[in-house]
Design a protein around this motif. Structure first.
Motif, PDB file in Angstrom:
ATOM      1  N   MET A  13       0.826  -1.209   0.000  1.00 43.46           N
ATOM      2  CA  MET A  13       0.000   0.000   0.000  1.00 43.46           C
ATOM      3  C   MET A  13       0.860   1.259   0.000  1.00 43.46           C
ATOM      4  N   ARG A  14       1.975   1.226   0.696  1.00 40.83           N
ATOM      5  CA  ARG A  14       2.848   2.409   0.777  1.00 40.83           C
ATOM      6  C   ARG A  14       3.442   2.754  -0.590  1.00 40.83           C
ATOM      7  N   THR A  15       3.529   1.788  -1.482  1.00 43.24           N
ATOM      8  CA  THR A  15       4.093   2.052  -2.810  1.00 43.24           C
ATOM      9  C   THR A  15       3.034   2.490  -3.813  1.00 43.24           C
ATOM     10  N   CYS A  16       1.783   2.547  -3.384  1.00 44.47           N
ATOM     11  CA  CYS A  16       0.683   2.809  -4.322  1.00 44.47           C
ATOM     12  C   CYS A  16      -0.033   4.125  -4.066  1.00 44.47           C
ATOM     13  N   GLY A  17       0.682   5.126  -3.628  1.00 41.28           N
ATOM     14  CA  GLY A  17       0.128   6.465  -3.597  1.00 41.28           C
ATOM     15  C   GLY A  17      -0.643   6.894  -2.369  1.00 41.28           C
ATOM     16  N   VAL A  18      -0.248   6.458  -1.198  1.00 42.03           N
ATOM     17  CA  VAL A  18      -0.928   6.922   0.016  1.00 42.03           C
ATOM     18  C   VAL A  18      -0.489   8.346   0.348  1.00 42.03           C
ATOM     19  N   ALA A  19      -1.427   9.106   0.862  1.00 43.94           N
ATOM     20  CA  ALA A  19      -1.101  10.457   1.307  1.00 43.94           C
ATOM     21  C   ALA A  19      -0.188  10.371   2.524  1.00 43.94           C
ATOM     22  N   GLU A  20       0.764  11.285   2.619  1.00 41.01           N
ATOM     23  CA  GLU A  20       1.709  11.265   3.733  1.00 41.01           C
ATOM     24  C   GLU A  20       1.027  11.435   5.080  1.00 41.01           C
ATOM     25  N   SER A  21      -0.144  12.043   5.092  1.00 38.61           N
ATOM     26  CA  SER A  21      -0.850  12.283   6.349  1.00 38.61           C
ATOM     27  C   SER A  21      -1.545  11.032   6.887  1.00 38.61           C
ATOM     28  N   VAL A  22      -1.613   9.970   6.097  1.00 35.99           N
ATOM     29  CA  VAL A  22      -2.290   8.745   6.522  1.00 35.99           C
ATOM     30  C   VAL A  22      -1.322   7.869   7.303  1.00 35.99           C
ATOM     31  N   ASP A  23      -1.746   7.433   8.481  1.00 35.73           N
ATOM     32  CA  ASP A  23      -0.927   6.577   9.328  1.00 35.73           C
ATOM     33  C   ASP A  23      -1.298   5.117   9.092  1.00 35.73           C
ATOM     34  N   LEU A  24      -0.548   4.445   8.251  1.00 34.19           N
ATOM     35  CA  LEU A  24      -0.821   3.043   7.978  1.00 34.19           C
ATOM     36  C   LEU A  24      -0.397   2.145   9.129  1.00 34.19           C
ATOM     37  N   ASP A  25       0.308   2.692  10.101  1.00 34.84           N
ATOM     38  CA  ASP A  25       0.722   1.888  11.243  1.00 34.84           C
ATOM     39  C   ASP A  25      -0.361   1.818  12.311  1.00 34.84           C
ATOM     40  N   GLY A  26      -1.419   2.593  12.148  1.00 29.68           N
ATOM     41  CA  GLY A  26      -2.528   2.550  13.085  1.00 29.68           C
ATOM     42  C   GLY A  26      -3.433   1.360  12.799  1.00 29.68           C
ATOM     43  N   ASP A  27      -4.585   1.358  13.406  1.00 32.13           N
ATOM     44  CA  ASP A  27      -5.562   0.288  13.237  1.00 32.13           C
ATOM     45  C   ASP A  27      -6.370   0.562  11.972  1.00 32.13           C
ATOM     46  N   ILE A  28      -5.886   0.047  10.844  1.00 30.52           N
ATOM     47  CA  ILE A  28      -6.505   0.336   9.551  1.00 30.52           C
ATOM     48  C   ILE A  28      -7.272  -0.844   8.965  1.00 30.52           C
ATOM     49  N   ILE A  29      -7.247  -1.988   9.605  1.00 30.75           N
ATOM     50  CA  ILE A  29      -7.723  -3.216   8.979  1.00 30.75           C
ATOM     51  C   ILE A  29      -9.163  -3.128   8.479  1.00 30.75           C
ATOM     52  N   ASP A  30     -10.023  -2.384   9.167  1.00 31.41           N
ATOM     53  CA  ASP A  30     -11.412  -2.261   8.740  1.00 31.41           C
ATOM     54  C   ASP A  30     -11.759  -0.874   8.207  1.00 31.41           C
ATOM     55  N   THR A  31     -10.743  -0.078   7.938  1.00 35.29           N
ATOM     56  CA  THR A  31     -10.956   1.259   7.397  1.00 35.29           C
ATOM     57  C   THR A  31     -11.033   1.169   5.874  1.00 35.29           C
ATOM     58  N   PRO A  32     -12.088   1.696   5.286  1.00 41.23           N
ATOM     59  CA  PRO A  32     -12.198   1.656   3.818  1.00 41.23           C
ATOM     60  C   PRO A  32     -10.983   2.306   3.148  1.00 41.23           C
ATOM     61  N   PHE A  33     -10.558   1.702   2.045  1.00 39.60           N
ATOM     62  CA  PHE A  33      -9.415   2.248   1.304  1.00 39.60           C
ATOM     63  C   PHE A  33      -9.645   3.722   0.969  1.00 39.60           C
ATOM     64  N   GLU A  34     -10.865   4.076   0.623  1.00 43.08           N
ATOM     65  CA  GLU A  34     -11.191   5.451   0.268  1.00 43.08           C
ATOM     66  C   GLU A  34     -10.854   6.418   1.408  1.00 43.08           C
ATOM     67  N   LEU A  35     -11.163   6.018   2.642  1.00 37.85           N
ATOM     68  CA  LEU A  35     -10.849   6.879   3.793  1.00 37.85           C
ATOM     69  C   LEU A  35      -9.359   6.911   4.100  1.00 37.85           C
ATOM     70  N   LEU A  36      -8.636   5.939   3.580  1.00 38.46           N
ATOM     71  CA  LEU A  36      -7.184   5.915   3.750  1.00 38.46           C
ATOM     72  C   LEU A  36      -6.479   6.714   2.646  1.00 38.46           C
TER      73      LEU A  36
END
Length: 84
Positions: A13-36
């Motif tokens: 996911m980190r190689t596919c254009g995530v905004a720098e403000s998004v914390d992928l190290d948090g609890d993201i497992i059930d967060t919609p990709f759109e909100l990420l």
């Protein structure tokens, strides 16, 4: 073939254009990709990388079935198990 884990998915996911403000190290497992911060093209890129790294073929409707990281993990791991 090894199952896909959350840490590996995050790495992709980190190689596919995530905004720098998004914390992928948090609890993201059930967060919609759109909100990420991932649009449909970014999710398609994630799917393409998963197809290559895990030798699976994701159907055209995979995008509709994988709205969250958990759904993506389940979808890909089911494909891996079916191919074993």
């Amino acid at each position: 073939m090894a199952d896909l884990g959350l840490e590996e998915l995050k790495k992709i996911m980190r190689t596919c254009g995530v905004a720098e403000s998004v914390d992928l190290d948090g609890d993201i497992i059930d967060t919609p990709f759109e909100l990420l911060g991932y649009d449909s093209l970014a999710v398609l890129e994630i799917q393409g990388q998963l197809e290559q790294s895990h030798a699976v073929l994701m159907s055209d409707d995979a995008l509709e079935q994988t709205k969250t990281p958990r759904q993506m993990l389940d979808f890909v791991n089911n494909l891996i198990m079916a191919g074993a």
